[in-house]
Design a protein around this motif. Structure first.
Motif: not given
Length: 184
Positions: A105-132
């Motif tokens: 991230x912009x502060x030099x730390x690391x954020x865990x970005x979640x992904x989900x596979x939808x229709x055999x394609x990896x997609x960024x799950x910003x909703x799961x990131x927000x939940x976390x």
């Protein structure tokens, strides 16, 4: 018999085709790199295509609440700071149809970005990131509340009668649990 052979050959070709398309689907890291390029180019359709259905629904809700267009939300909320010139990532972990990548991230730390596979394609799950992120905030608030609570507990145990030793021992065990939790 000839019809059976043709059917068998078609079946083999379809099997080979489906296997080759499964192998060519991008990995979460490739999805992330494509998303970063789309951000730089401000390619909103590409950005949308790389977000999960849940992420799109979340963005639609935000757009409606703020009375702005969905595209504005997609472009504004990218998980990365616009002033980040380089983006470091590490620890791609895939578990079935979910995955995570740690992104600096912009502060030099690391954020865990979640992904989900939808229709055999990896997609960024910003909703799961927000939940976390929301869960993390709630845990921090709970710890802060627990760290304030023990200061009141000794007063209560001193004012209680000594005849009820179970009450005092429970108060002491609560204090040690709270202090252990605040050290984690």
């Amino acid at each position: 018999m000839r019809l059976y052979r043709i059917f068998f050959i078609i079946l083999i070709l379809l099997t080979m085709l489906s296997c080759s398309s499964a192998e060519s689907s991008p990995t979460p890291i490739e999805t992330l790199k494509t998303y970063i390029q789309a951000i730089k180019k401000k390619d909103i359709p590409k950005m949308k295509a790389l977000l999960s259905e849940g992420s799109i629904k979340m963005a639609e809700g935000e757009a409606k609440a703020q009375n702005i267009k969905l595209d504005e939300v997609i472009l504004r909320e990218t998980l990365f700071s616009a002033d980040q010139k380089t983006l470091k990532f590490k620890n791609e972990k895939i578990n079935g149809d979910t995955a995570t990548i740690e992104v600096e991230n912009s502060f030099g730390g690391f954020d865990r970005i979640p992904f989900v596979k939808e229709n055999n394609i990896w997609k960024i799950a910003k909703d799961k990131f927000a939940d976390e992120f929301q869960k993390q905030i709630e845990e921090e608030q709970k710890k802060a509340f627990e760290s304030e609570t023990p200061s009141a507990t000794p007063e209560n145990s001193n004012s209680s009668s000594n005849s009820n030793s179970n009450s005092n021992s429970n108060s002491n065990s609560d204090q040690s649990t709270s202090s252990n939790n605040s050290n984690k």
